[in-house]
Design an enzyme around this catalytic site. Structure first.
Site, short mmCIF file in Angstrom:
data_model
loop_
_atom_site.label_atom_id
_atom_site.label_comp_id
_atom_site.label_asym_id
_atom_site.label_seq_id
_atom_site.Cartn_x
_atom_site.Cartn_y
_atom_site.Cartn_z
CG ASN A 9 -1.84 1.14 1.33
OD1 ASN A 9 -1.91 1.97 0.42
ND2 ASN A 9 -2.59 1.21 2.42
CG PHE A 10 2.44 2.85 -3.54
CD1 PHE A 10 2.90 1.59 -3.16
CD2 PHE A 10 2.69 3.26 -4.84
CE1 PHE A 10 3.58 0.77 -4.05
CE2 PHE A 10 3.38 2.46 -5.74
CZ PHE A 10 3.82 1.21 -5.34
CE LYS A 11 -0.83 2.81 5.29
NZ LYS A 11 -0.74 2.87 6.76
CG HIS A 93 -6.36 0.88 5.58
ND1 HIS A 93 -5.95 1.78 6.54
CD2 HIS A 93 -5.30 0.05 5.35
CE1 HIS A 93 -4.70 1.51 6.88
NE2 HIS A 93 -4.28 0.47 6.18
CD GLU A 141 -3.83 -3.72 7.61
OE1 GLU A 141 -2.65 -3.65 7.27
OE2 GLU A 141 -4.69 -2.88 7.27
CB ILE A 146 -1.49 0.51 11.30
CG1 ILE A 146 -2.44 -0.65 11.01
CG2 ILE A 146 -1.14 1.23 9.99
CD1 ILE A 146 -3.77 -0.24 10.41
N GLY A 181 2.32 -3.24 11.15
CA GLY A 181 3.64 -3.34 11.74
C GLY A 181 4.60 -4.28 11.05
CB ALA A 202 2.08 0.90 4.02
CB SER A 203 5.94 2.52 6.46
OG SER A 203 5.78 1.59 7.51
#
Length: 228
Positions: A9-11, A93, A141, A146, A181, A202-203
């Site tokens: 997920n690029f958010k 989400h 999630e 997160i 996480g 994501a991150s």
């Protein structure tokens, strides 16, 4: 949806904005081809069409808030996503929650359009309720994990196990994936050992100094997990 799967997920991260979104997607595509695994990317709506036109791996939308195209200023419809090249959509989400009636409409509408549908949920019982709507997958999630670097597969494994048990017992055709996480290949491996069929993250990938190497690390456990 090909399982097991890694969904990135690029958010709305600046590291995945504009041309950087394409670069990140191409890194994911390279890993997917080299390892022979399933990796999907979910760029921001602004970059979705650009990314979809640039790579051959599945491109998912991060969400939707209108079912049908029409006079809806500043909204995104399911039809818009498909026209932009998306082959899947992430719904509910924790950063973009939906009302139940809307969620049900989008799940049904997305499947009718041939989109892969992933519904996020915070806990096992909500995941079970989400699975009842008939998506292709539910992603459990816990929102408190997160973006923390504290992987759900290590800090709340019981949540993952219970979700897998409940959904598998009642809706065996709905895959369970997990997220929150996830930072390392070890986290992904742990999630798969708990019975999931993939991860949503994501991150860890988007903010990595070397996205290709990081995605390679995150995706390698999928090789051993193999097809269902």
């Amino acid at each position: 949806m090909r399982l097991p799967i890694l969904i990135i997920n690029f958010k709305a991260y600046r590291e995945a904005a504009g041309k950087r979104a394409v670069e990140l997607a191409k890194a994911a595509e390279k890993v997917a081809k080299e390892l022979g695994v399933s990796i999907a990317v979910a760029p921001n709506h602004l970059e979705l069409a650009l990314v979809a036109a640039s790579v051959d791996i599945p491109v998912y939308a991060q969400g939707v808030d209108v079912e049908k195209a029409g006079a809806y200023t500043a909204h995104v419809a399911l039809e818009n996503l498909r026209e932009a090249g998306a082959v899947g959509v992430i719904l509910n989400h924790s950063e973009a929650p939906l009302k139940l009636n809307d969620l049900a409409k989008y799940v049904e509408g997305g499947k009718a359009m041939g989109l892969d549908v992933v519904v996020c949920a915070p806990d096992p019982l909500t995941s079970l309720a989400a699975a009842a709507l008939g998506p292709h997958a539910v992603a459990v999630e816990p929102p408190e994990l997160i973006g923390t670097g504290r992987a759900v597969s290590k800090y709340k494994p019981e949540t993952v196990v219970k979700t897998v048990e409940l959904v598998s017992a009642h809706f065996p055709n709905v895959a369970v994936i997990t997220g929150a996480g996830i930072e390392s290949g070890e986290d992904v491996e742990a999630a798969l050992r708990l019975g999931t069929r993939g991860v949503l993250l994501a991150s860890a990938a988007v903010k990595a100094k070397d996205p290709y190497q990081k995605i390679m690390e995150l995706a390698k456990p999928l090789v051993a997990a193999g097809p269902p």
